[in-house]
Enzyme design. Sequence first.
Site, mmCIF file in Angstrom:
data_model
loop_
_atom_site.group_PDB
_atom_site.id
_atom_site.type_symbol
_atom_site.label_atom_id
_atom_site.label_comp_id
_atom_site.label_asym_id
_atom_site.label_seq_id
_atom_site.Cartn_x
_atom_site.Cartn_y
_atom_site.Cartn_z
ATOM 1 N N LYS A 223 47.880 39.420 63.243
ATOM 2 C CA LYS A 223 47.504 40.797 62.891
ATOM 3 C C LYS A 223 46.224 40.864 62.052
ATOM 4 O O LYS A 223 45.504 41.850 62.079
ATOM 5 C CB LYS A 223 48.657 41.491 62.176
ATOM 6 C CG LYS A 223 49.794 41.816 63.135
ATOM 7 C CD LYS A 223 50.570 43.031 62.699
ATOM 8 C CE LYS A 223 51.543 43.470 63.787
ATOM 9 N NZ LYS A 223 52.646 42.496 63.979
ATOM 10 N N GLU B 272 49.554 52.430 59.158
ATOM 11 C CA GLU B 272 51.004 52.554 59.259
ATOM 12 C C GLU B 272 51.589 51.156 59.302
ATOM 13 O O GLU B 272 50.930 50.218 59.716
ATOM 14 C CB GLU B 272 51.379 53.305 60.541
ATOM 15 C CG GLU B 272 51.505 52.422 61.806
ATOM 16 C CD GLU B 272 50.214 51.776 62.275
ATOM 17 O OE1 GLU B 272 49.133 52.211 61.847
ATOM 18 O OE2 GLU B 272 50.284 50.806 63.071
ATOM 19 N N SER C 14 52.475 33.856 67.888
ATOM 20 C CA SER C 14 51.734 34.933 67.212
ATOM 21 C C SER C 14 51.868 34.869 65.697
ATOM 22 O O SER C 14 50.990 35.317 64.976
ATOM 23 C CB SER C 14 52.206 36.289 67.731
ATOM 24 O OG SER C 14 53.620 36.387 67.639
HETATM 25 C C1 LIG Z 1 53.671 42.578 64.823
HETATM 26 C C2 LIG Z 1 53.950 41.276 65.444
HETATM 27 C C3 LIG Z 1 54.147 41.145 66.839
HETATM 28 C C4 LIG Z 1 54.197 42.305 67.770
HETATM 29 O O1 LIG Z 1 53.040 43.068 67.874
HETATM 30 P P1 LIG Z 1 52.031 42.981 69.101
HETATM 31 O O2 LIG Z 1 51.110 44.113 68.849
HETATM 32 O O3 LIG Z 1 52.826 43.140 70.361
HETATM 33 O O4 LIG Z 1 51.361 41.667 69.052
HETATM 34 C C5 LIG Z 1 54.327 39.875 67.345
HETATM 35 N N1 LIG Z 1 54.349 38.779 66.550
HETATM 36 C C6 LIG Z 1 54.185 38.874 65.213
HETATM 37 C C7 LIG Z 1 54.237 37.633 64.405
HETATM 38 C C8 LIG Z 1 53.979 40.119 64.614
HETATM 39 O O5 LIG Z 1 53.810 40.196 63.289
#
Ligand SMILES: *Cc1c(COP(=O)(O)O)cnc(C)c1O
Length: 422
Positions: free
Chosen positions: A86, A108, A376
């Site tokens: 993020k 948000e 992610s």
């Molecule tokens: C917020 C988040 C997501 C989901 O959000 P996307 O916009 O679909 O990427 C996925 N993995 C992590 C670690 C997150 O913090």
Amino acid sequence: MSDNGFFDNYGGKYVAEVLRRPLDELEVAFHEAMKDKAFLDELEVIRRDYIGRETPLYFAPTATKLLGGAQIYIKLEGLANTGAHKINNAIGQCLLAKRMGKKRIIAETGAGQHGLATAAACAKLGLDCTIYMGEVDVRRQQPNVAAMELYGAKVHPVTSGSRTLKDAVNEAMRDWAANPDTTHYVLGSALGPAPFPDIVREFQSVIGREVKKQAAERGIKIGAMVACVGGGSNSIGFFEPFINEKEPRLIGAEAGGIGPNVGENASRMTGNAARDGILQGYKSRFLLDEDGQALPTRSISAGLDYCGIGPQLAALGRSGRVEFTSILDKEALEAVQFFARNEGILFALESAHAGAAAMKLARQIPSDQAIIINMSGRGDKDVFITSPVFRPEEWLDFLHAEIERLESSTDIHNAKIMGERK
Ligand SMILES: *Cc1c(COP(=O)(O)O)cnc(C)c1O
């Protein structure tokens, strides 16, 4: 790039008149910035020195052997500063806001991950930061709220509606409409009204560009790429450089929650209650009832627990370029354990949905090809959710002991001292 804000017939800019001007202004500023060498150079340095890019593309030897098919690689986005992808978007948008002369940032947040990344980016860039967060979420996500406040952000609890993410978005939109000259709204995923899906994808596509380069340098033949899909920002950024090519297979893993019934999951592409609709400024696939109202969703991973999906992914799902699969909470938890034990890598629960999808897929892909999983985020943040599942009694003991310690302890004394210093 979208065609005037649309990806086939998804996307658009379905907003009140007061928001048209700030959105149009943002669109122009974004396209200018992406042609401005000074802006791009500054972004590059921040990515390298502050975020810690490029993130590694890790070969997972034990997982490869145990799963018995494709070579398993993991893109370690969880090593980015603040622990997840993020920050790529938060830094990009905050730098853009600065270039536009805005000194105040709003955002948000649901689980607090986007709020945390935005608060960190604002601290780094010297911007004033307000985070809108549903009152219910503020209560249950205290670790992230505490971090946001350490970064100097004001966390504003939203008391309208269900007091969760959807209401926080509405409140942020209202603030932006009232303060467009001073304020930029950092939207957290590749959704919302145009131009946000294009902007967020662009700032996240650094993930996919690195993967492409890393794979080429090491002669890795990619058979499939797998990412989890909440709003869709990590997946669309990871897929971006490959979308217009025929290969590799691109696979999105949605939250299957506890089952297929309404209210049990957040499967916008593969679920029973998925339909086209317009919500919160854009047209896409949503979980909606027959009157077009958002349905309740459920997932063990807060980041995937949302009723909508970014419009570009909805279009790519319809065209078939991106395949979608749904992963149960239970399967995600198993993937967390599998990669922790066998590779020493602790996946966030969100990312573990991608890990679980790759585990199922491994034998379908020949062993001279790779599956690349986008991790992610890292799983440290999930200890309050995973510990009650994996070791409930010990966790309960720990919480009791913490309360006792707090009530009797020197921490309270220290808090008083800090209070006196203020
Ligand atoms: C917020 C988040 C997501 C989901 O959000 P996307 O916009 O679909 O990427 C996925 N993995 C992590 C670690 C997150 O913090």
